[in-house]
Design an enzyme around this catalytic site. Structure first.
Site, PDB file in Angstrom:
ATOM      1  N   CYS A 147       0.904  -1.402  -0.134  1.00 34.25           N
ATOM      2  CA  CYS A 147       0.183   0.036  -0.033  1.00 34.25           C
ATOM      3  C   CYS A 147       0.825   1.300   0.081  1.00 34.25           C
ATOM      4  O   CYS A 147       0.105   2.422  -0.327  1.00 34.25           O
ATOM      5  CB  CYS A 147      -0.937  -0.147   1.302  1.00 34.25           C
ATOM      6  SG  CYS A 147      -0.211  -0.416   2.588  1.00 34.25           S
ATOM      7  N   HIS A 207      -2.053   6.873   3.537  1.00 40.24           N
ATOM      8  CA  HIS A 207      -0.837   6.952   3.753  1.00 40.24           C
ATOM      9  C   HIS A 207      -0.049   8.154   3.230  1.00 40.24           C
ATOM     10  O   HIS A 207      -0.248   8.583   2.117  1.00 40.24           O
ATOM     11  CB  HIS A 207      -0.277   5.524   2.999  1.00 40.24           C
ATOM     12  CG  HIS A 207      -0.514   4.444   3.853  1.00 40.24           C
ATOM     13  ND1 HIS A 207      -1.091   4.280   5.010  1.00 40.24           N
ATOM     14  CD2 HIS A 207      -0.128   3.165   3.618  1.00 40.24           C
ATOM     15  CE1 HIS A 207      -1.187   3.101   5.312  1.00 40.24           C
ATOM     16  NE2 HIS A 207      -0.612   2.355   4.672  1.00 40.24           N
TER      17      HIS A 207
END
Lengths: 348, 348, 348, 348
Positions: free
Chosen positions: B145, B238
């Site tokens: 990710c 993120h």
């Protein structure tokens, strides 16, 4: 026992001074200086933020306006907002000893910017300052709260491996923005990747502190520094992850040893506010962490961990944490005052 | 309409698949595969975490055990834990088409590791895979990710300025650790500067995705990557702050233009899950932020901001955010499936 | 100096025992009892959560399996999960003195459920316990962490104004759920208005503790209690807002005075863990707060504030905070041990 | 299409109006009224807080000073700070229709305080208002954000079971304090058990809304209400746990049915902002939760759960959540405007 004043006593750093000086063996807080709050009792003027509770005696001290000529103290600690520090600190320095956390004078060539373990020799700039400014007192400054921890860790590494390049990403606590500072609406479930002027300060102040004194002047260190600063939902403690490149080969184990064994004048002189270890090295995978490590050495130690290879034999990665309102402000200034006294700099 | 299966349907990414596929114009979720939860209804098996609520029809689907030979679907999405993915995905691939978010096969030389906008040509590895493995189906993987957002931003910069070095610091959301994942006791008022194996994955996967296809093999890009990963108290998204060095001079304004104009095959083919802009460039000082930018392009866009000088004319700093369970997992895999269908890779 | 054992030493409350006993003047932690972790060193077995760091000596103690017949200590503190406490605590009590934070025996008619300041007379139940159970040792219990603070505040009010009805809403810290406990995915930017069995425990345990000893039995207090429990994103400290109705008229000023002047046996006997004031009354509008007040009296004081009128002259509202793993568990049990020793209950 | 103005357009509720009206089928935001920000473009004047981004057209609208006589719109929504609302809203009402979220006029006897599903008949007060005030326009108000959700749930219960007593504990979101509002330094890892004047407003406003119209006046409901208000680290959505006593026996199952089947005029008239269900009943143990339930019915539904026995057959406990800036402010006012139009109250 010396009597000291605190200029800007109601702010976050001012509150930290009140807390740290309450039990100080040499310094007794005597003069509380405020702006709009002058004339009130401290307990009326301050919105006290932390868990610690000052004594009734301190809470009922009168906050005075900034009138240096009418105030008497052996030393003044200043934590004024930058925009008014320039003028006001000069007025105080004309008469009094001043140690300041404000950014106004940090980069002036005749003003020492001091971390006591790192560059106590820069106090020699005071000779030039006295000559040039004609003040009866002086101004000595402490660094930006982010530069404080960074430079503490970089100093021994620079001495041993000679730094060429530093890329540092910071995860900074909300207390660094003062009170009320960061709105909860902005920071819950969020991160803000920007702190005004912070990246510039980190770079330029670090180079000055890591610089060398030559002919009465500080020659900045020749290192490239790129900072990337972030605000995170943490109360206290600036965490910084650092990538460095060095001229000499640097192995993680050697770096650890160098960091672990670092000591400075404050440790040598056993100053009251000096932590036993200015740098604490942790071996766990997941340390340092703000909540667990910010109070190491009563907030005066820089905790370094995750020391590991960079991309080759001339680079290294590590993470550090430093308490932003203690080592990054009030605590560092108090330690500077102690050091200056012991080294005879109160009389330049 | 194709019928698809979801292997690992009760986990965080599994839940994201259920959400994203609920309204998908081409794919209809048909087979739900679970481990310990097999035999239960989905609503009994899942601890649904997000705010979205799946339809009754989906919630009452039966979770089946992992028995590929008894299951029928045009395609399987896998989001298995790595430790069991190696064996189980192979069993599925022997019979079925598999697109996986697990890390087990990402670095296998004959397995494409795909971001559809970045390296669709790597799908050619499937020829080699079929030859070597003898599977009737295939495995195609999506990246970690954190690598997903990073590589999306690096790709156009690498094409234009040729990257030499990347230092990236990440501030990662707790959803990246799955459910229950990160204990609240560890992350409230705190940051954890360590995510197991993450830094290694970010480096090695990025180099593969930025690599070039030569003679049926991927030659990794020749870039030095140093990652420093942190977990922060953020739910989703993120954030990554990046310092790069390039072979050709790089001006912030040029970098912005290159990022802003980047498009890939998914945009060209107007695939249903393709965001209009794979990269969104923001000009504000304080963007991107997780809460404000993670859902850009329905979580499929990478938002880049704070594009500014590095330390000289051959370096640059910027910050990006990418939704970790959408572009960093389920959404990227669904887009890959769409792309493969359109390009004819369903039949290799 | 007595040697003590801790049963369930790796959990959150177990860690609190290790911390509190490390410096205890009477009790020395000698036996560490664990389940799956038996055989390991404590430092290998525990995932230490708090900021405090135990000594090397404690961290390198061996964790032993639960084998009461092979273990020797003057007293055992138990903080076992409820589901295994019933059987295991009985085994220990057959041989040893046991003070337990587990819920298993709290409501047994022959087991004292004790807050030392509130109902020390209930220790008399031990006569019946010995007779009925034939144990060489005993089991004495402490209350649920939410009941602890509530009953501390209710006791003096009940004595003075006679309670008829209590409606209490709690805002409980995540540490109350143990470790890993509450997933960060559930609690960031959220509140969970449910804690399994908590509301029932608060009601029933409070009535037992506020009850009177009659003919060797506890007759529960005749009060209606309705609890509404919530988990909030706070690390430590259960805050409770309370509405009470009384038989006698109750003025806020009188209630304050009654609360402020409350003392118990532990204060009278100057027990080492006794806080100077079991109840601290605050006058500020916005206190108590978890972060500012949870550590009052080293976590042993209940802080009460916002004492104000209810809806008429026979009702009152107030807010209290109590540290859930100290007064709500380990600290309360240690104080109970001290009290029992001083009052001669170690030998029944 | 009607043209509407927003007075106080830069604040948190002002931003919510801009968002909700952007797509409204009847109302078009035309006049933006600000204080200090008058003269600027909206994008310069506002510190936009939420994730939603207004259109360029709205962001570039000019903010005008409060000069009602120079402004033209079919209706003004006011979300002024209370201290200036009294005077300024009167000036607007002298000429224009005004629907206000400010507290200034809520308790005036001739001013309707309206939740459209609860007390649309109170709009009849406008006859008295016109007579008494001589305004060409009018002022209609909406309740405090905490009272909004509470009264929505209490109304059907009061109608069916006749309420005698209500004890409500609130866990309120930080957005309720406006922007910048609550400092992150106060609320991370903390709860504040105090919101100025909130408990009084909740009680008194609820009684007015639940009151009956008699001889052109509102007779407040005869219920005892005790509120205990807390601020928690949640972005949006006020959660309230409620204990009620009733004159008639109340079973949880009956209460559920009554709540579930509650509808009002807005549903009957199918007004554009009316949620399908003003009250949504959830059966799960752990719902409602702020993050999962605050946006039910686009933030216009009150979600009620944990409906369970109180202390006897005449009491009940339940928990509700209501979106504080939508149903608790802008959304409720817009729905009121819609209702008034449909019922002919725009011309009194």
């Amino acid at each position: 026992m010396f009597e000291v004043g605190i200029i800007g006593v109601t702010g976050m750093v001012g509150q930290q001074y009140v807390k740290l000086l309450a039990e100080h063996p040499w310094f007794k807080p005597k003069v509380f200086v405020g702006g709009k709050s002058a004339g009130k009792l401290y307990e009326e003027a301050v919105e006290w933020v932390g868990e610690y509770e000052p004594s009734k005696e301190l809470m009922r001290k009168q906050v005075e306006p900034a009138e240096p000529e009418r105030q008497k103290a052996d030393l003044f600690f200043s934590c004024l907002p930058s925009e008014i520090a320039k003028e006001l600190e000069a007025k105080y320095a004309a008469i009094h000893r001043v140690i300041s956390d404000a950014s106004a004078y940090r980069m002036e060539p005749d003003v020492p910017l001091i971390i006591p373990e790192v560059n106590p020799d820069h106090l020699e700039l005071l000779r030039e300052q006295r000559k040039r400014r004609g003040w009866k007192g002086f101004i000595v400054t402490g660094p930006n709260c982010t530069a404080a921890g960074l430079v503490m860790a970089l100093k021994p590494l620079h001495d041993e491996f000679k730094l060429k390049k530093v890329v540092v990403a910071t995860l900074q606590a909300v207390s660094g923005a003062g009170y009320p500072g960061v709105s909860s609406l902005l920071i819950i479930d969020n991160v803000i990747p920007y702190i005004k002027k912070e990246e510039e300060k980190v770079a330029i102040e670090s180079l000055k502190m890591l610089g060398t004194l030559e002919n009465g002047k500080v020659k900045p260190a020749n290192i490239m520094i790129a900072a990337m600063c972030h605000r995170v939902p943490v109360l206290d403690g600036h965490l910084e992850s650092v990538y460095i490149e060095t001229e000499r080969p640097i192995k993680p184990e050697d770096a650890k040893e160098v960091l672990r064994s670092f000591k400075g004048k404050p440790q040598e002189l056993k100053l009251p506010t000096a932590p036993k270890n200015p740098i604490v090295v942790r071996e766990e995978d997941d340390r340092p962490q703000p909540r667990k490590d910010r109070n190491a050495g009563n907030g005066m130690s820089t905790v370094v961990g995750r020391i590991r290879k960079g991309i080759d034999d001339y680079s290294l990665r590590f993470t550090l944490i430093s308490h932003n309102t203690i080592r990054g402000a009030a605590g560092n200034a108090i330690l500077t005052a102690e050091l200056m006294y012991k080294l005879g700099y109160w009389e330049v």
